[in-house]
Scaffold this motif. Structure first.
Motif, PDB file in Angstrom:
ATOM      1  N   UNK A 322      66.219  65.147  82.932  1.00  0.00           N
ATOM      2  CA  UNK A 322      66.332  64.619  84.294  1.00  0.00           C
ATOM      3  C   UNK A 322      65.146  65.079  85.155  1.00  0.00           C
ATOM      4  N   UNK A 323      64.778  66.354  85.023  1.00  0.00           N
ATOM      5  CA  UNK A 323      63.659  66.894  85.808  1.00  0.00           C
ATOM      6  C   UNK A 323      62.355  66.176  85.462  1.00  0.00           C
ATOM      7  N   UNK A 324      62.178  65.828  84.205  1.00  0.00           N
ATOM      8  CA  UNK A 324      60.963  65.121  83.795  1.00  0.00           C
ATOM      9  C   UNK A 324      60.862  63.769  84.500  1.00  0.00           C
ATOM     10  N   UNK A 325      61.973  63.049  84.552  1.00  0.00           N
ATOM     11  CA  UNK A 325      61.931  61.722  85.168  1.00  0.00           C
ATOM     12  C   UNK A 325      61.852  61.786  86.692  1.00  0.00           C
ATOM     13  N   UNK A 326      62.306  62.896  87.268  1.00  0.00           N
ATOM     14  CA  UNK A 326      62.211  63.021  88.725  1.00  0.00           C
ATOM     15  C   UNK A 326      60.746  63.096  89.167  1.00  0.00           C
ATOM     16  N   UNK A 327      59.870  63.561  88.281  1.00  0.00           N
ATOM     17  CA  UNK A 327      58.435  63.596  88.598  1.00  0.00           C
ATOM     18  C   UNK A 327      57.930  62.198  88.912  1.00  0.00           C
ATOM     19  N   UNK A 328      58.340  61.216  88.096  1.00  0.00           N
ATOM     20  CA  UNK A 328      57.850  59.840  88.292  1.00  0.00           C
ATOM     21  C   UNK A 328      58.376  59.245  89.601  1.00  0.00           C
ATOM     22  N   UNK A 533      59.626  68.571  91.294  1.00  0.00           N
ATOM     23  CA  UNK A 533      59.375  67.847  92.547  1.00  0.00           C
ATOM     24  C   UNK A 533      57.997  68.185  93.090  1.00  0.00           C
ATOM     25  N   UNK A 534      57.612  69.468  92.970  1.00  0.00           N
ATOM     26  CA  UNK A 534      56.280  69.883  93.436  1.00  0.00           C
ATOM     27  C   UNK A 534      55.182  69.166  92.650  1.00  0.00           C
ATOM     28  N   UNK A 535      55.361  69.063  91.333  1.00  0.00           N
ATOM     29  CA  UNK A 535      54.385  68.345  90.511  1.00  0.00           C
ATOM     30  C   UNK A 535      54.332  66.883  90.923  1.00  0.00           C
ATOM     31  N   UNK A 536      55.507  66.271  91.168  1.00  0.00           N
ATOM     32  CA  UNK A 536      55.550  64.889  91.623  1.00  0.00           C
ATOM     33  C   UNK A 536      54.808  64.688  92.923  1.00  0.00           C
ATOM     34  N   UNK A 537      54.981  65.625  93.869  1.00  0.00           N
ATOM     35  CA  UNK A 537      54.280  65.541  95.155  1.00  0.00           C
ATOM     36  C   UNK A 537      52.775  65.673  94.988  1.00  0.00           C
ATOM     37  N   UNK A 538      52.349  66.587  94.120  1.00  0.00           N
ATOM     38  CA  UNK A 538      50.915  66.768  93.898  1.00  0.00           C
ATOM     39  C   UNK A 538      50.318  65.530  93.233  1.00  0.00           C
ATOM     40  N   UNK A 539      51.003  64.990  92.221  1.00  0.00           N
ATOM     41  CA  UNK A 539      50.527  63.772  91.569  1.00  0.00           C
ATOM     42  C   UNK A 539      50.467  62.600  92.545  1.00  0.00           C
ATOM     43  N   UNK A 540      51.460  62.532  93.441  1.00  0.00           N
ATOM     44  CA  UNK A 540      51.488  61.460  94.444  1.00  0.00           C
ATOM     45  C   UNK A 540      50.232  61.499  95.295  1.00  0.00           C
TER      46      UNK A 540
END
Length: 589
Positions: A322-328, A533-540
């Protein structure tokens, strides 16, 4: 706290809940007002012209989107990491209330710093906001949880009210700070965020008599009792799997590498300072460093998982998936803070006059006055219940609302008397908060009905619905020539679908972490969730920073197609994994 005091605490009610809940509601509202009021300005300010044709009050830094995205991405990334440490300090030493006050004071200093006209103050301000959020964010919900520990049946309703405060603050912060910044001058917007952060801090501090001992620092007796409870636990998973010395060393190393990457990204892109000025094959130094950090992180997670029983291990693997997909999801959703701000400023037709301006002003007046009137009514109810206990808190609260009403009426009068107007860039950002308030209860009713789907399906639908919003932007901007602007309706519809996607996906994650993970790993897995979530924000921010490059080399439509295709593929994949996830969860609903 004695049973009598606790009962009296719950006797002081507003709308069926203890008055203390609404003190927290308004404290969180003013903090979110300040946070989102600043956030909606940051990318716009950084990328605006150094010498504006509107005058010196509108001068930005003249950065390109990639430089601005690097700085914002690091800031957003750190906002999800520091609360891990703030929560630990509050649990062990400070208590929740003191942690909130300390965080609020540091954030007030940060907002005040950003209102000053010098680059060094901007950096100091962002650093203070990151540190202050670390103390503030986790401990507000901890106070709420402690208030309701003997009333679990009321907790869901309390959290719903509390998160309405979050969205109300975000709504008015982006609307009013954004309006002041774009119509009067940048630092007026940053300054307004700081003023309400200060007032919100005072309101919370003066409300101490309402809370009694709730949120106070843990006593020696409480610490000893907690240690005894852990030692006597009959749950084998509470005693297995302590962090080894190797675990701790690896966590320390990967934390340093991750922070090194986070700081180096904006330093190398905007400041010509590269802490990792080397290459490993075709990989740049900072990319190699973050890759090593991720490998170490996976190593720690896998090594710890192998030390658990099969059922527990399977459930934690489900959390990791679930955490992996939350990144996307967050990689795409958080374009609202970067690329969509630039898109709204440079590519959306925001000029209105005549009938269209009148219609917009009527809608905007309704959006402003109706929610403000409802919240003012709640303030009146709270004042009736608590003025005798905490008069200064109520006086500060009244001053806040007098100020908000004054700014709102001034804004509306200014717009109604204009013959033509340009809608502010920040106005579009309020749509997310508005749509959450409008649709949250409807979506929650679906989860309470027979139609309630499995977690994986909720995840997949959330990703796909959000992707539809980007698909509409790709369609709306398809084939437009340089200098031609897109109708604002496409951006409004995009925010609608982004919000619906958020309502499907966002509330699911943390609840499943708490359900699936044993007590001994809960802090580590929550930390991992926030890291995702932090990784997702940085990638965004990194990908959003490429909006100008992708538009120049391909098209604006191509840029939005990235955030259409990737989340749809991720959504379909996570739904296809539903049978596997169901098996891994071993009966947890």
């Amino acid at each position: 706290m004695s049973a009598l005091k606790e009962q009296n605490f719950f006797d002081s009610k507003v709308l069926g809940h203890p008055s203390g809940l609404f003190v927290l509601f308004f404290t969180e509202m003013w903090e979110r007002f300040s946070f989102y009021g600043m956030r909606v300005l940051l990318i716009n300010f950084l990328t605006s012209a150094i010498l504006s044709d509107k005058g010196p009050l509108f001068n930005g830094w003249g950065w390109d989107a990639e430089q601005a995205g690097a700085l914002y991405g690091t800031y957003a990334m750190l906002l999800y990491i520091t609360p891990i440490f703030g929560g630990i300090l509050a649990d062990k030493y400070l208590g929740y209330r003191w942690a909130v006050v300390i965080g609020a004071i540091i954030m007030t200093i940060g907002h005040a710093s950003m209102a000053l006209d010098a680059p060094i103050f901007m950096y100091i301000g962002l650093a203070c906001l990151v540190i202050g959020t670390g103390f503030f964010k986790p401990n507000m919900t901890s106070i709420l949880s402690e208030m309701y520990k003997n009333y679990p049946e009321k907790k869901d309703g309390a959290y719903t009210i509390f998160y309405m405060g979050v969205n109300a603050g975000a709504f008015f912060g982006m609307m009013l700070c954004g309006y002041l910044a774009e119509k009067i001058g940048w630092h007026w917007g940053f300054g307004l965020a700081g003023i309400f952060m200060l007032l919100g801090t005072l309101q919370f501090w003066f409300a101490k008599p309402i809370f009694g001992t709730i949120g106070d620092p843990p006593t020696a007796e409480q610490k000893a009792a907690a240690a005894k409870l852990g030692a006597e636990s009959t749950d084998p998973n509470d005693k297995l799997n302590p962090f080894t010395l190797v675990d701790k060393i690896l966590i320390g190393v990967m934390t340093l590498l991750g922070l090194g990457y986070a700081f180096n990204d904006p330093l190398s892109k905007a400041g010509d300072i590269n802490l990792f000025n080397f290459k490993v094959g075709s990989l740049a130094g900072q990319d190699f460093v973050i890759l090593v950090a991720l490998i170490l992180f996976l190593g720690v997670v896998i090594s710890r998982l192998t030390r658990y029983t099969k059922v527990v291990r399977d459930r934690m693997i489900a959390v990791i998936i679930f955490a992996f997909f939350v990144i996307f999801f967050w990689m795409s959703f958080e374009q609202g803070a970067s690329s969509l701000v630039i898109f709204a400023r440079d590519n959306v037709d925001r000029t209105l006059e005549g009938t269209s301006l009148t219609i917009f002003n009527i809608i905007n007046a309704g959006l402003t006055i109706i929610p403000l009137a409802i919240i003012t009514y709640v303030v009146g109810k709270l004042t009736q219940q608590t003025f005798g206990k905490a008069p200064l808190s109520n006086v500060v609260q009244i001053l806040c609302f007098v100020g908000i009403w004054g700014i709102a009426i001034w804004m509306l009068y200014r717009e109604f008397t204009a013959t033509s107007s340009e809608i502010t860039v920040s106005w579009f950002s309020i749509l997310n908060s508005f749509f959450i308030i409008a649709f949250a209860s409807s979506v929650s009713k679906i989860w309470d009905s027979k139609l309630n789907p499995p977690a994986a399906v909720k995840y997949g639908l959330g990703l796909i619905i959000m992707a539809i919003g980007f698909g509409l932007l790709a369609f709306g901007s398809h084939g437009i020539q340089e200098g031609v602007k897109v109708s604002m309706i496409w951006l409004v519809l995009a925010y609608l679908f982004h919000t619906l996607g958020e309502l499907f996906l966002s509330p699911v994650g943390l609840s499943y972490v708490s359900k699936l993970v044993p007590a001994r790993m809960i802090a580590f897995m929550f930390g991992m969730w926030y890291l995702a979530i932090a990784i997702g924000n940085k990638l965004a921010a990194i990908i959003g920073g490429q909006i100008e490059n992708i538009t120049n080399n391909y098209s604006l439509s191509t840029f939005f197609l990235i955030f259409t295709v990737v989340p749809i593929v991720a959504g379909l994949l996570v739904m296809a994994l539903n049978p596997v996830l169901k098996k891994l969860m071993h009966g947890v609903k």
